[in-house]
Motif scaffolding. Structure first.
Motif, PDB file in Angstrom:
ATOM      1  N   MET A  79      -1.860   7.138  -0.806  1.00 36.53           N
ATOM      2  CA  MET A  79      -0.878   6.486  -0.866  1.00 36.53           C
ATOM      3  C   MET A  79      -0.545   6.038  -2.334  1.00 36.53           C
ATOM      4  O   MET A  79      -1.309   4.863  -2.674  1.00 36.53           O
ATOM      5  N   ALA A  80       0.369   6.414  -3.022  1.00 36.64           N
ATOM      6  CA  ALA A  80       0.459   5.622  -4.401  1.00 36.64           C
ATOM      7  C   ALA A  80       1.958   5.995  -5.033  1.00 36.64           C
ATOM      8  O   ALA A  80       2.565   6.980  -4.813  1.00 36.64           O
ATOM      9  N   THR A  81       2.472   4.806  -5.777  1.00 45.04           N
ATOM     10  CA  THR A  81       3.829   4.955  -6.417  1.00 45.04           C
ATOM     11  C   THR A  81       3.338   4.954  -7.970  1.00 45.04           C
ATOM     12  O   THR A  81       2.640   3.811  -8.173  1.00 45.04           O
ATOM     13  N   GLY A  87       8.016  -0.925  -6.376  1.00 46.68           N
ATOM     14  CA  GLY A  87       8.865  -2.022  -6.089  1.00 46.68           C
ATOM     15  C   GLY A  87      10.323  -1.409  -6.139  1.00 46.68           C
ATOM     16  O   GLY A  87      11.301  -2.707  -5.854  1.00 46.68           O
ATOM     17  N   ARG A  88      10.759  -0.308  -5.940  1.00 48.02           N
ATOM     18  CA  ARG A  88      12.188   0.120  -5.664  1.00 48.02           C
ATOM     19  C   ARG A  88      12.174   0.749  -4.372  1.00 48.02           C
ATOM     20  O   ARG A  88      13.167   1.378  -4.141  1.00 48.02           O
ATOM     21  N   GLY A  89      11.294   0.810  -3.567  1.00 50.44           N
ATOM     22  CA  GLY A  89      11.416   1.282  -2.254  1.00 50.44           C
ATOM     23  C   GLY A  89      11.129   2.708  -2.105  1.00 50.44           C
ATOM     24  O   GLY A  89      11.218   3.387  -1.170  1.00 50.44           O
ATOM     25  N   GLY A  91       7.830   3.936  -2.282  1.00 53.57           N
ATOM     26  CA  GLY A  91       6.752   4.240  -1.352  1.00 53.57           C
ATOM     27  C   GLY A  91       7.099   4.067   0.241  1.00 53.57           C
ATOM     28  O   GLY A  91       6.804   5.020   0.909  1.00 53.57           O
ATOM     29  N   ALA A  92       7.980   3.183   0.453  1.00 49.55           N
ATOM     30  CA  ALA A  92       8.373   3.224   1.815  1.00 49.55           C
ATOM     31  C   ALA A  92       9.220   4.376   2.176  1.00 49.55           C
ATOM     32  O   ALA A  92       9.191   5.098   3.458  1.00 49.55           O
ATOM     33  N   ARG A 115      -6.397  -0.404   0.691  1.00 46.93           N
ATOM     34  CA  ARG A 115      -6.881  -1.129  -0.506  1.00 46.93           C
ATOM     35  C   ARG A 115      -6.205  -2.701  -0.227  1.00 46.93           C
ATOM     36  O   ARG A 115      -5.013  -2.800  -0.040  1.00 46.93           O
ATOM     37  N   THR A 117      -5.269  -4.921  -2.113  1.00 44.15           N
ATOM     38  CA  THR A 117      -4.179  -5.249  -2.790  1.00 44.15           C
ATOM     39  C   THR A 117      -3.144  -4.699  -2.469  1.00 44.15           C
ATOM     40  O   THR A 117      -1.815  -5.084  -3.121  1.00 44.15           O
ATOM     41  N   GLY A 120      -0.147  -6.062   1.534  1.00 45.53           N
ATOM     42  CA  GLY A 120       1.360  -6.505   1.540  1.00 45.53           C
ATOM     43  C   GLY A 120       2.393  -5.356   1.909  1.00 45.53           C
ATOM     44  O   GLY A 120       3.345  -5.650   2.606  1.00 45.53           O
ATOM     45  N   TYR A 122       1.571  -2.348   3.115  1.00 47.47           N
ATOM     46  CA  TYR A 122       1.579  -1.860   4.531  1.00 47.47           C
ATOM     47  C   TYR A 122       2.193  -2.765   5.713  1.00 47.47           C
ATOM     48  O   TYR A 122       2.750  -2.425   6.536  1.00 47.47           O
TER      49      TYR A 122
HETATM   50  C1  LIG Z   1       1.172   0.197  -2.723  1.00 46.56           C
HETATM   51  C2  LIG Z   1       2.286   0.925  -3.367  1.00 46.56           C
HETATM   52  C3  LIG Z   1       2.123   2.381  -2.517  1.00 46.56           C
HETATM   53  C4  LIG Z   1       3.612   0.412  -2.910  1.00 46.56           C
HETATM   54  O1  LIG Z   1       4.544   1.342  -3.204  1.00 46.56           O
HETATM   55  P1  LIG Z   1       6.065   0.861  -3.570  1.00 46.56           P
HETATM   56  O2  LIG Z   1       6.778   2.155  -3.992  1.00 46.56           O
HETATM   57  O3  LIG Z   1       5.740  -0.089  -4.948  1.00 46.56           O
HETATM   58  O4  LIG Z   1       6.515   0.124  -2.408  1.00 46.56           O
HETATM   59  P2  LIG Z   1       8.222  -0.112  -1.906  1.00 46.56           P
HETATM   60  O5  LIG Z   1       8.924  -0.439  -3.225  1.00 46.56           O
HETATM   61  O6  LIG Z   1       8.411   1.041  -1.095  1.00 46.56           O
HETATM   62  O7  LIG Z   1       7.857  -1.385  -1.048  1.00 46.56           O
HETATM   63  C5  LIG Z   1       8.296  -1.657   0.210  1.00 46.56           C
HETATM   64  C6  LIG Z   1       7.985  -2.883   1.037  1.00 46.56           C
HETATM   65  O8  LIG Z   1       6.563  -3.355   0.757  1.00 46.56           O
HETATM   66  C7  LIG Z   1       6.712  -4.653  -0.074  1.00 46.56           C
HETATM   67  N1  LIG Z   1       5.429  -4.240  -1.039  1.00 46.56           N
HETATM   68  C8  LIG Z   1       5.217  -3.312  -1.935  1.00 46.56           C
HETATM   69  N2  LIG Z   1       3.977  -3.789  -2.667  1.00 46.56           N
HETATM   70  C9  LIG Z   1       3.474  -4.884  -2.123  1.00 46.56           C
HETATM   71  C10 LIG Z   1       2.467  -5.794  -2.327  1.00 46.56           C
HETATM   72  N3  LIG Z   1       1.507  -5.056  -3.243  1.00 46.56           N
HETATM   73  N4  LIG Z   1       2.337  -7.034  -1.926  1.00 46.56           N
HETATM   74  C11 LIG Z   1       3.224  -7.378  -0.890  1.00 46.56           C
HETATM   75  N5  LIG Z   1       4.409  -6.500  -0.660  1.00 46.56           N
HETATM   76  C12 LIG Z   1       4.620  -5.518  -1.141  1.00 46.56           C
HETATM   77  C13 LIG Z   1       7.762  -4.437  -0.918  1.00 46.56           C
HETATM   78  O9  LIG Z   1       8.312  -6.025  -1.283  1.00 46.56           O
HETATM   79  C14 LIG Z   1       8.757  -3.878   0.067  1.00 46.56           C
HETATM   80  O10 LIG Z   1       9.144  -5.044   1.052  1.00 46.56           O
HETATM   81  P3  LIG Z   1      10.639  -5.186   1.737  1.00 46.56           P
HETATM   82  O11 LIG Z   1      10.963  -3.883   2.237  1.00 46.56           O
HETATM   83  O12 LIG Z   1      10.679  -6.235   2.554  1.00 46.56           O
HETATM   84  O13 LIG Z   1      11.496  -5.261   0.463  1.00 46.56           O
HETATM   85  C15 LIG Z   1       2.075   0.840  -4.737  1.00 46.56           C
HETATM   86  O14 LIG Z   1       2.317  -0.566  -5.145  1.00 46.56           O
HETATM   87  C16 LIG Z   1       1.018   1.501  -5.329  1.00 46.56           C
HETATM   88  O15 LIG Z   1       1.027   2.716  -5.626  1.00 46.56           O
HETATM   89  N6  LIG Z   1      -0.084   0.665  -5.673  1.00 46.56           N
HETATM   90  C17 LIG Z   1      -1.323   0.881  -6.172  1.00 46.56           C
HETATM   91  C18 LIG Z   1      -2.096   1.956  -5.682  1.00 46.56           C
HETATM   92  C19 LIG Z   1      -2.382   1.515  -4.292  1.00 46.56           C
HETATM   93  O16 LIG Z   1      -3.052   0.481  -4.155  1.00 46.56           O
HETATM   94  N7  LIG Z   1      -2.198   2.437  -3.347  1.00 46.56           N
HETATM   95  C20 LIG Z   1      -2.408   2.197  -1.800  1.00 46.56           C
HETATM   96  C21 LIG Z   1      -3.794   2.601  -1.716  1.00 46.56           C
HETATM   97  S1  LIG Z   1      -4.478   2.213   0.187  1.00 46.56           S
END
Ligand SMILES: CC(C)(COP(=O)(O)OP(=O)(O)OC[C@H]1O[C@@H](n2cnc3c(N)ncnc32)[C@H](O)[C@@H]1OP(=O)(O)O)[C@@H](O)C(=O)NCCC(=O)NCCS
Length: 153
Positions: A79-81, A87-89, A91-92, A115, A117, A120, A122
């Motif tokens: 799972m990665a963005t 932060g644009r929604g 990933g969700a 992970r 980090t 939040g 998830y």
């Molecule tokens: C984790 C990850 C996949 C999230 O993807 P994203 O597209 O940025 O997430 P979204 O914008 O769809 O966020 C959806 C919700 O999660 C919350 N959220 C996203 N990342 C967060 C974080 N690190 N901590 C707290 N909340 C977080 C958002 O605020 C949002 O909440 P809301 O619906 O209440 O507004 C992305 O940050 C990422 O790729 N991180 C690095 C790689 C990683 O760690 N992947 C997971 C491996 S297990």
């Protein structure tokens, strides 16, 4: 190209390698960025796209849940963005499509090694952490926790 051009699609796993490598493996050219199950017919690969560019990846594989082994379960991996569009929604949105497909297949539970980090994200998308499951990933050495999501199928 605007944000309105974002869309979510099922894709071949090879299209996900670049984001998997850059976002999850520090762009290490030697990192393994595929899973032995990638080409199985039962695997599901979902991408978020802006134009032809893959900006989000998520892959799902049949795998017994470590919490409820009696359930029909899948594992989420990779799972990665991409950095500039987090932060644009997006990933969700990708997760929503993946989970809709799993529900349509009668999958009851989803699990992953999350992970720390990213916990939040998830939690915000309906997952729970499994107490006592904290561990270091054999792939990255980073702190992870087992997480589960009831798909209510
Ligand atoms: C984790 C990850 C996949 C999230 O993807 P994203 O597209 O940025 O997430 P979204 O914008 O769809 O966020 C959806 C919700 O999660 C919350 N959220 C996203 N990342 C967060 C974080 N690190 N901590 C707290 N909340 C977080 C958002 O605020 C949002 O909440 P809301 O619906 O209440 O507004 C992305 O940050 C990422 O790729 N991180 C690095 C790689 C990683 O760690 N992947 C997971 C491996 S297990």
């Amino acid at each position: 190209m605007t944000e309105n051009d974002f869309r979510v699609e099922r894709v071949r796993p090879e299209r996900l390698h670049d984001v998997r490598r850059r976002v999850l493996r520090g762009a290490d050219p030697a990192a393994v960025v595929d899973d032995p199950r990638d080409d199985d017919e039962t695997a599901i690969h979902v991408a978020g796209l802006i134009g032809d560019r893959v900006v989000v990846t998520a892959s799902y594989y049949p795998s017994p849940s470590p919490v409820h082994p009696e359930c029909v379960a899948y594992q989420l991996r990779y799972m990665a963005t991409d950095f500039d569009v987090q932060g644009r929604g997006y990933g969700a949105a990708v997760a929503e499509m993946g989970e809709a497909e799993l529900r349509a297949r009668g999958v009851e539970e989803l699990w992953a090694n999350g992970r720390d980090t990213a916990l939040g994200f998830y939690r915000a998308t309906g997952w729970s952490t499994v107490p006592g499951s904290e561990h270091l990933s054999p792939h990255t050495g980073l702190p992870h926790t087992v997480i589960v999501k009831d798909l209510g199928a």
